[in-house]
Structures are given as C-alpha cells and as structure tokens.
Scaffold this motif. Structure first.
Motif, mmCIF file in Angstrom:
data_model
loop_
_atom_site.group_PDB
_atom_site.id
_atom_site.type_symbol
_atom_site.label_atom_id
_atom_site.label_comp_id
_atom_site.label_asym_id
_atom_site.label_seq_id
_atom_site.Cartn_x
_atom_site.Cartn_y
_atom_site.Cartn_z
ATOM 1 N N GLY A 23 -14.417 5.178 6.632
ATOM 2 C CA GLY A 23 -15.479 5.684 7.483
ATOM 3 C C GLY A 23 -15.180 6.987 8.183
ATOM 4 N N TRP A 24 -13.918 7.448 8.182
ATOM 5 C CA TRP A 24 -13.595 8.694 8.863
ATOM 6 C C TRP A 24 -13.813 9.920 7.984
ATOM 7 N N LEU A 25 -14.232 9.666 6.708
ATOM 8 C CA LEU A 25 -14.715 10.738 5.843
ATOM 9 C C LEU A 25 -16.050 10.276 5.266
ATOM 10 N N PRO A 26 -16.975 11.171 5.006
ATOM 11 C CA PRO A 26 -18.273 10.773 4.459
ATOM 12 C C PRO A 26 -18.124 9.990 3.159
ATOM 13 N N GLY A 27 -18.692 8.795 3.115
ATOM 14 C CA GLY A 27 -18.666 7.973 1.915
ATOM 15 C C GLY A 27 -17.416 7.156 1.717
ATOM 16 N N LEU A 28 -16.403 7.315 2.578
ATOM 17 C CA LEU A 28 -15.147 6.577 2.434
ATOM 18 C C LEU A 28 -15.333 5.137 2.907
ATOM 19 N N GLU A 29 -15.166 4.194 1.972
ATOM 20 C CA GLU A 29 -15.396 2.791 2.290
ATOM 21 C C GLU A 29 -14.115 1.984 2.432
ATOM 22 N N GLY A 30 -13.011 2.491 1.951
ATOM 23 C CA GLY A 30 -11.759 1.755 2.051
ATOM 24 C C GLY A 30 -10.566 2.672 1.899
ATOM 25 N N VAL A 31 -9.396 2.209 2.329
ATOM 26 C CA VAL A 31 -8.150 2.971 2.235
ATOM 27 C C VAL A 31 -7.133 2.109 1.506
ATOM 28 N N HIS A 32 -6.652 2.580 0.371
ATOM 29 C CA HIS A 32 -5.885 1.756 -0.555
ATOM 30 C C HIS A 32 -4.369 1.940 -0.456
ATOM 31 N N SER A 33 -3.913 3.172 -0.229
ATOM 32 C CA SER A 33 -2.462 3.385 -0.206
ATOM 33 C C SER A 33 -2.095 4.613 0.616
ATOM 34 N N TYR A 34 -0.814 4.664 0.990
ATOM 35 C CA TYR A 34 -0.309 5.751 1.837
ATOM 36 C C TYR A 34 1.103 6.116 1.384
ATOM 37 N N THR A 35 1.356 7.407 1.269
ATOM 38 C CA THR A 35 2.685 7.901 0.904
ATOM 39 C C THR A 35 3.002 9.119 1.752
ATOM 40 N N ALA B 285 0.831 -1.204 0.000
ATOM 41 C CA ALA B 285 0.000 0.000 0.000
ATOM 42 C C ALA B 285 0.867 1.256 0.000
ATOM 43 N N GLY B 286 2.087 1.141 -0.513
ATOM 44 C CA GLY B 286 2.989 2.288 -0.532
ATOM 45 C C GLY B 286 4.404 1.878 -0.187
ATOM 46 N N ALA B 287 5.344 2.753 -0.479
ATOM 47 C CA ALA B 287 6.748 2.456 -0.214
ATOM 48 C C ALA B 287 7.035 2.431 1.283
ATOM 49 N N PRO B 288 7.895 1.517 1.742
ATOM 50 C CA PRO B 288 8.293 1.508 3.152
ATOM 51 C C PRO B 288 8.938 2.839 3.541
ATOM 52 N N PHE B 289 8.795 3.212 4.809
ATOM 53 C CA PHE B 289 9.351 4.468 5.301
ATOM 54 C C PHE B 289 9.809 4.274 6.736
ATOM 55 N N VAL B 290 10.666 5.164 7.191
ATOM 56 C CA VAL B 290 11.194 5.095 8.560
ATOM 57 C C VAL B 290 10.463 6.116 9.413
#
Length: 219
Positions: free
Chosen positions: A193-205, A144-149
């Motif tokens: 669910g922490w934003l209206p209509g948000l059903e899933g979280v796919h990636s993080y950078t 879901a995104g590149a590893p980070f420290v």
C-alpha cells in the motif's frame, strides 16, 4: 542484482541478473542460470574466497548449491545440500557454524513451517538443530530473505502468507540460536500500500547501502 525471471511460457523461471545503476535502474539484464525446472529466490554470498548461489529449486527435488566459475555469468553445481523439496532456503554464518533456514514443502505451493539446520562446513552434512522448529504459523514462518545483522541484532525476514502469498513482510529478531530452543520476536511489519497498486511484500535483501524489496502489484 540477481532475481527470478519468468520464461516465455510463464510457468517456470530462470535466474537472471543486471547491474544496478546509481539511480536504481537495472542495466545489462541477462540469464545466468537456467534448468528444466523452476528456479527462484537466489541468495548470493561469499565463502572462503569463492562466490556461491543458493537458488530455490524445489521442483528439482532438493536444494542445490552453485559456485561461480566466471562471475556473474557462469555457475557450476557444487553439491546438493538437501535431498527433499524445500522452499525459501537461506544460509548464513554465525559463530563457528553454518546455519540454514528452510521450509519443507509437504504440499506443493504451501510451506507453513520453517526449520533451522546446522553444519560445520558449507557443503554439509546439514543436520536438524535441536530445538530448530523456527515457526509453524503461516502468518510468520515462510522466509523472505537471508538473515542479516542490524545494530548488533540478527534479523530473520519472513512473510505473512495467512491470507495471500507474500501478504506482508516481517522482521524478526533472533533471540536464541546456539543453545536450546530457537526463539525470536517480531519487531517490525511492512504492509503493501505504500506504492500505488502494491498489494503485498514478498522478500527483502540488503547489501551495503542497497536494499531490494520484491512486491506484488495489482494488475
């Protein structure tokens, strides 16, 4: 900010980018990399004075590395790193080696396992690291995104695809990387669910003080 951008047909995507303004809005959006096959999941990083892009291009049959000829608009193919279909690949530097996390796509649309590979040079050759079976569980494997420290800990973002693609985002602390079998533990989970209509979280950078999160919204 570089991102997957669906083309008019809605079946394939290109890589586009835009400038993040101070208030978080995206300006001057334009296409920067387009191929005949689908492109997504772009990772941008710097190495040895050059800027590189690693996009997902599984439909093209492998994993290709691009180098910026004129950043951010012009990119040239540097080399093919892997010659098999794989998705959500990320490269990072740790110790004296380059490392890669990737999910082979045995069945189109499904990637339930993640592997760890290692190389002495960015351009390879890339070899499967002994003990490099990162995960083989659909609820945690796919990247879901590149590893980070963070606070001295190496974190691998992954996604829960057990009930739906990108159902939730997980942060996994890497415990063992260099020697022996790869080991990690999940330290945090982010549901929709922490934003209206948000059903899933796919990636993080993350880059400096900025964080970018890709989510799926209910239509």
């Amino acid at each position: 900010l570089f991102f997957e951008h669906l083309i008019e047909s809605g079946r394939t995507a290109q890589i586009s980018c835009g400038i993040l303004e101070g208030d978080g809005t995206l300006a001057d959006v334009r296409s920067v990399l387009r191929r005949s096959h689908h492109l997504s999941y772009p990772q941008i990083f710097e190495a040895e004075g050059e800027v590189y892009m690693l996009p997902e291009g599984a439909q093209g049959g492998g994993l290709d590395l691009y180098r910026a000829h004129r950043f951010p608009d012009e990119w040239v193919l540097e080399t093919r790193l892997l010659d098999f279909r794989c998705v959500d690949s990320s490269i990072f530097r740790h110790g004296d080696s380059w490392w890669m996390l990737t999910s082979p796509q045995v069945v189109p649309g499904h990637a339930p396992i993640t592997w760890l590979l290692r190389a002495e040079r960015l351009t390879g050759p890339w070899k499967f690291h002994p003990g490099g079976n990162v995960a083989a569980d659909v609820s945690i494997a796919r990247g879901a995104g590149a590893p980070f420290v963070h606070n001295g800990r190496l974190i691998r973002p992954s996604q829960d695809c057990s009930t739906a693609y990108g159902r939730a985002l997980l942060f996994n602390e890497v415990l063992t990387l260099d020697d022996g079998a790869y080991r990690e533990r999940t330290i945090y989970r982010v549901e929709g669910g922490w934003l209206p209509g948000l059903e899933g979280v796919h990636s993080y950078t993350r880059a400096g003080d900025w964080e970018a999160i890709d989510g799926g919204f209910r239509r």
